[in-house]
Design an enzyme around this catalytic site. Structure first.
Site, mmCIF file in Angstrom:
data_model
loop_
_atom_site.group_PDB
_atom_site.id
_atom_site.type_symbol
_atom_site.label_atom_id
_atom_site.label_comp_id
_atom_site.label_asym_id
_atom_site.label_seq_id
_atom_site.Cartn_x
_atom_site.Cartn_y
_atom_site.Cartn_z
ATOM 1 N N ASP A 1 2.484 -1.266 4.094
ATOM 2 C CA ASP A 1 3.494 -0.916 3.084
ATOM 3 C C ASP A 1 4.222 0.386 3.364
ATOM 4 O OD1 ASP A 1 1.222 0.777 2.591
ATOM 5 O OD2 ASP A 1 2.165 1.294 0.684
ATOM 6 N N ASP B 1 -3.151 -2.528 6.911
ATOM 7 C CA ASP B 1 -3.105 -1.154 6.424
ATOM 8 C C ASP B 1 -4.021 -1.098 5.181
ATOM 9 O OD1 ASP B 1 -1.909 1.438 5.740
ATOM 10 O OD2 ASP B 1 -0.832 0.327 4.192
ATOM 11 N N ASP C 1 -4.078 1.728 2.111
ATOM 12 C CA ASP C 1 -3.480 2.145 0.824
ATOM 13 C C ASP C 1 -2.156 1.438 0.576
ATOM 14 O OD1 ASP C 1 -5.087 4.546 -0.383
ATOM 15 O OD2 ASP C 1 -5.067 4.858 1.783
HETATM 16 O O1 LIG Z 1 -2.158 4.191 6.208
HETATM 17 P P1 LIG Z 1 -2.668 4.065 4.804
HETATM 18 O O2 LIG Z 1 -4.011 3.423 4.719
HETATM 19 O O3 LIG Z 1 -1.657 3.393 3.906
HETATM 20 O O4 LIG Z 1 -2.826 5.573 4.288
HETATM 21 C C1 LIG Z 1 -1.669 6.359 3.990
HETATM 22 C C2 LIG Z 1 -2.065 7.457 3.028
HETATM 23 O O5 LIG Z 1 -2.685 6.783 1.924
HETATM 24 C C3 LIG Z 1 -3.288 7.568 0.910
HETATM 25 O O6 LIG Z 1 -2.281 8.132 0.104
HETATM 26 C C4 LIG Z 1 -1.528 7.161 -0.617
HETATM 27 O O7 LIG Z 1 -2.418 6.451 -1.493
HETATM 28 C C5 LIG Z 1 -3.038 7.260 -2.528
HETATM 29 C C6 LIG Z 1 -4.004 6.377 -3.297
HETATM 30 O O8 LIG Z 1 -3.376 5.270 -3.835
HETATM 31 C C7 LIG Z 1 -1.942 7.880 -3.412
HETATM 32 O O9 LIG Z 1 -2.527 8.685 -4.411
HETATM 33 C C8 LIG Z 1 -0.995 8.704 -2.548
HETATM 34 O O10 LIG Z 1 0.076 9.189 -3.329
HETATM 35 C C9 LIG Z 1 -0.430 7.862 -1.403
HETATM 36 O O11 LIG Z 1 0.345 8.663 -0.523
HETATM 37 C C10 LIG Z 1 -4.211 8.609 1.510
HETATM 38 O O12 LIG Z 1 -4.696 9.432 0.471
HETATM 39 C C11 LIG Z 1 -3.520 9.405 2.596
HETATM 40 O O13 LIG Z 1 -4.436 10.307 3.170
HETATM 41 C C12 LIG Z 1 -3.051 8.426 3.663
HETATM 42 O O14 LIG Z 1 -2.441 9.120 4.728
#
Ligand SMILES: O=P(O)(O)OC[C@H]1O[C@H](O[C@H]2O[C@H](CO)[C@@H](O)[C@H](O)[C@H]2O)[C@H](O)[C@@H](O)[C@@H]1O
Length: 400
Positions: A343, A141, A143
């Site tokens: 995560d 993954d 983020d």
């Molecule tokens: O599947 P992932 O790669 O984990 O993506 C899931 C979402 O991640 C991002 O949002 C998350 O991370 C951001 C940066 O650290 C944070 O600001 C936010 O609060 C988190 O929810 C991304 O911006 C989303 O579009 C993804 O869906």
């Protein structure tokens, strides 16, 4: 965009990290409580982790979702405390609030939880022993796994050290990134050509050409950034105009909410409320609801301080793992050990596929106790990096 350059290191990223706050807030909409928060840690979750429950899979790609009663948005996340310590370190308010006793309690709870989800570092042999004579396939993954959670989603850079670790591991094991972000966006962050990428929670997969997929609906031939021929699998392609329309409506509907941010992830849309004052979270939920109630073919899920609007199709990160294993010619469990590191709530679908298929391991990245379908855990992206490095060392020294 107030971001630091892409080569920023971890220290810089930490300084960008968001505050840990008490995140629970009940939003009453008619009879149903709307709660916006990060997915709850274990001791705060009462029942089903899925925020929008009640959906069942039909035989085809589409999910059967019970009709939403007007005015009711069923987001069944429980009240929770945002304590994803690795990615959201405590702010001053929380630090003042937390005394030593509470930290000790937290440590005790975490250590107890580790008995159920042992550290993938401490249990390294347990993971690699069954891999002897097999190929490890790695799914990561983005983020919160490869990059720490930060306030501004546009600034979620991975460190150069992490990039090097991912690059090295991909030399030895087939590796894919599976992210909720659009595929292009996650590639811009990772910037490694050696990997396979799946964006939009697996609804946009670029993989190697497989003749056998030529008849697969939604699978087309395309070319990657290097001009190499690839297969592109986009099971939600017909939703593209709808997603664009919803994105524009959501931008419009939330533009007066300070801190709200809407992100177009191509086949899904994220509505971030990490930077919205808690007193306005109700408004965010209501505005999102107001938009998606007009779209019965879209559903809502819940990530880390983010609401995700996505098509009602029978496709998720778990399906993407299965698809990628097949694309890569790695679907024989006798010869292959898939490992998935993630995560977020959406990663649970992938953990579940591996657990139920009795094939491979899910590793949950979390610094707080959480119920999961994963087998092992890692505390934060730093530990993920150590794990990736350990895999490389193991492979180099392994005689089998
Ligand atoms: O599947 P992932 O790669 O984990 O993506 C899931 C979402 O991640 C991002 O949002 C998350 O991370 C951001 C940066 O650290 C944070 O600001 C936010 O609060 C988190 O929810 C991304 O911006 C989303 O579009 C993804 O869906």
């Amino acid at each position: 965009m107030d971001c630091l350059p892409n080569n920023s290191d971890n220290k810089t990223l930490k300084s960008l990290s968001s505050d840990r706050r008490l995140d629970s807030m009940d939003l009453k909409s008619n009879h149903t409580a709307l709660v916006l928060a990060d997915p709850a840690p274990l001791n705060r979750v009462s029942s089903g982790l899925l925020p929008y429950s009640g959906a069942t899979f039909s035989q085809n790609l589409f999910l059967t979702v019970p009709t939403m009663k007007a005015g009711i948005l069923d987001i069944r996340a429980s009240n929770c405390l945002d304590s994803m310590e690795s990615s959201s370190p405590p702010d001053k308010k929380s630090r003042d609030f937390n005394n030593d006793l509470e930290s000790t309690d937290t440590d005790v709870a975490y250590r107890a939880w580790l008995l159920k989800y042992p550290s993938a570092l401490a249990s390294f042999d347990q993971i690699t022993n069954p891999a002897k004579g097999k190929r490890i396939a790695l799914f990561l993954d983005y983020d919160g796994t490869l990059s720490p959670i930060v306030d501004n989603p546009d600034c979620a850079f991975m460190s150069n050290d992490m990039r090097a670790a991912v690059k090295n591991v991909a030399e030895f094991f087939p590796t894919a990134i599976i992210s909720g972000r659009s595929r292009d966006k996650v590639y811009e962050f990772v910037w490694l050509t050696e990997l396979n990428y799946a964006g939009s929670h697996g609804m946009d997969i670029m993989g190697p050409v497989r003749q056998s997929f030529d008849d697969h609906s939604n699978c087309i031939r395309s070319t990657d950034n290097q001009g190499k021929e690839v297969n592109l699998f986009q099971p939600a392609s017909e939703f593209l105009p709808m997603i664009d329309e919803v994105f524009n409506s959501l931008v419009n509907n939330t533009k007066d909410i300070r801190g709200a941010k809407v992100e177009n992830n191509k086949f899904c849309v994220s509505v971030h409320y990490r930077n919205v004052d808690e007193k306005d979270w109700t408004v965010v939920a209501q505005r999102v609801h107001d938009v998606i109630r007009n779209y019965p073919r879209l559903r809502l899920t819940h990530g880390r301080k983010v609401l995700e609007v996505r098509p009602v199709i029978n496709w998720d990160k778990g399906k993407a793992v299965t698809f990628l294993l097949e694309s890569l010619g790695l679907s024989n469990c006798e010869d292959v050990l898939p490992i998935y590191v993630g995560d977020d709530q959406t990663d649970e679908d992938a953990f579940k596929v591996l657990r139920e298929g009795n094939c491979g391991y899910g590793i949950l990245v979390s610094s707080v106790p959480k119920e999961s379908n994963a087998f092992f855990s890692l505390k934060d992206p730093q530990e993920v990096m150590e794990f990736l490095k350990s895999l490389v060392v193991w492979k180099k020294t392994s005689t089998l």
